[in-house]
Design a protein around this motif. Structure first.
Motif, PDB file in Angstrom:
ATOM      1  N   ASN A 234       0.824  -1.206   0.000  1.00 46.35           N
ATOM      2  CA  ASN A 234       0.000   0.000   0.000  1.00 46.35           C
ATOM      3  C   ASN A 234       0.859   1.257   0.000  1.00 46.35           C
ATOM      4  OD1 ASN A 234      -2.179   1.729   0.153  1.00 46.35           O
ATOM      5  ND2 ASN A 234      -2.470   1.460   2.362  1.00 46.35           N
ATOM      6  N   THR A 235       1.553   1.491  -1.080  1.00 48.47           N
ATOM      7  CA  THR A 235       2.386   2.685  -1.223  1.00 48.47           C
ATOM      8  C   THR A 235       2.034   3.398  -2.516  1.00 48.47           C
ATOM      9  OG1 THR A 235       4.125   1.343  -2.252  1.00 48.47           O
ATOM     10  CG2 THR A 235       4.294   1.742   0.118  1.00 48.47           C
ATOM     11  N   GLU A 243       0.620   6.504   1.683  1.00 48.31           N
ATOM     12  CA  GLU A 243      -0.256   5.344   1.535  1.00 48.31           C
ATOM     13  C   GLU A 243      -1.336   5.649   0.516  1.00 48.31           C
ATOM     14  OE1 GLU A 243      -1.415   5.100   5.535  1.00 48.31           O
ATOM     15  OE2 GLU A 243       0.309   3.907   6.189  1.00 48.31           O
TER      16      GLU A 243
END
Length: 368
Positions: A234-235, A243
């Motif tokens: 989740n980047t 995020e």
């Protein structure tokens, strides 16, 4: 260590002065005393140094956990013009998109309550024939994914957490030509999102193992563990450290999905906005929806049809009224294509939830 060095110099000077005398000589006992004393001071010095370093680390961690310390540390330093230095300027994190996570059996498609020697093959739902994709499920996933989508973002692909074991054969895996993958892709194209669908080629489909196939009680834990893998990716690709996604899990009440959902809300309420549970059973006319619940201010929402799920998503701010109605329309079209009779329990459940959705939409138009 410093004390040991000083002690060594002190004893060495004393020995030299003593040795310079004509009749004196350094005895073995004195050498042993000298070595023992130096070693003792060295050990004590090292122990004191380790204790001091440990206390410093503890104080540093406590300082970081204190809200006041955080606010003080976040105060930017000013340059000569009284402006924050470029390195200290805090960037506002970008708005997040919503990624939906689905189970397969009895959530996207019906298991048909097929079993071998009393062991269910995928689930317990007997309302629809095995392999039937539930009316409105694809539209519901798309509406959630596009709700409040940031202008600069693309729609997040649908992720899948399933107890299926891909090692048991290609029929249990999702690929480009799988009926479920094609169904989601078609809905994306019809709604102007031709690249949207299940992320089977983006690492978004995570499977179970043979252990969970045998020990069914561990399936919820496996899905929770697989969610951690999704969360680790989740980047944001363009903003380092940012995020990108929040999440909604959609599962069913027949196969430990509720256990997984409860674990998600207990450990990751800052990422998981809601849990939707499709209520299924071997006797469709006796299936009842449990009351909704809350964990860490996040809802667990039970539903019988996807218009019903859309209604609860609307009530919790995850869908607009128009999106809720689009799910209703898609569900009606899907069920019509199945050729079901109007007096079937499928139509009864669907009609009941659609009427409730339309009343909610009318009340919004009237400002009620």
């Amino acid at each position: 260590a410093t004390v040991s060095v000083l002690y060594w110099h002190h004893m060495n000077d004393r020995w030299k002065r003593h040795h310079e005398s004509e009749h004196s000589r350094r005895s073995p006992w004195q050498s042993s005393y000298f070595i023992l004393g130096s070693t003792s001071f060295l050990v004590v010095g090292l122990l004191m140094w380790r204790v001091t370093r440990k206390r410093q680390r503890v104080r540093h961690q406590q300082h970081q956990l204190t809200p006041q310390a955080k606010s003080l540390s976040s105060t930017p330093t000013l340059n000569r013009r009284g402006q924050p230095k470029a390195a200290d300027v805090e960037h506002t994190p970008p708005p997040k998109r919503l990624q939906t996570i689905f189970d397969i059996d009895d959530t996207i498609k019906s298991s048909g309550n097929v079993n071998i020697f009393g062991y269910p093959l995928g689930g317990v739902d007997a309302q629809y024939n095995r392999g039937t994709i539930y009316p409105g499920v694809c539209q519901f996933a798309l509406e959630l994914s596009t709700h409040d989508l940031p202008p600069s973002e693309i729609v997040a692909p649908v992720a899948v957490l399933t107890a299926r074991v891909k090692e048991l054969g290609p029929a249990l895996t999702l690929g480009k030509n799988h009926a479920i993958v094609r169904a989601f892709a078609e809905v994306g194209e019809l709604n102007g999102h031709p690249d949207w669908g299940i992320g089977w080629d983006k690492g978004c489909v995570l499977y179970g193992t043979l252990r969970e196939w045998v020990e069914a009680d561990n399936r919820g834990l496996r899905k929770f563990s697989n969610f951690r893998d999704i969360l680790s990716q989740n980047t944001h690709p363009d903003i380092g450290g940012a995020e990108r996604n929040n999440y909604v899990l959609v599962g069913d009440t027949g196969d430990r999905d509720l256990h997984c959902g409860e674990l998600l809300l207990e450990h990751f309420p800052e990422y998981v906005l809601a849990i939707f549970m499709h209520c299924v059973g071997p006797d469709p006319r006796s299936v009842k929806s449990p009351p909704d619940s809350i964990i860490n201010d996040r809802p667990i929402l039970y539903f019988r049809t996807y218009p019903g799920a859309a209604k609860k998503a609307y009530l919790h701010g995850l869908l607009s009224a128009s999106a809720m109605l689009r799910v209703c329309d898609a569900a009606v079209k899907d069920l019509q294509l199945m050729g079901e009779q109007e007096d079937s329990c499928k139509w009864l459940d669907l009609t009941r939830d659609i009427e409730t959705c339309r009343v909610l939409a009318e009340n919004q138009d009237l400002g009620v």
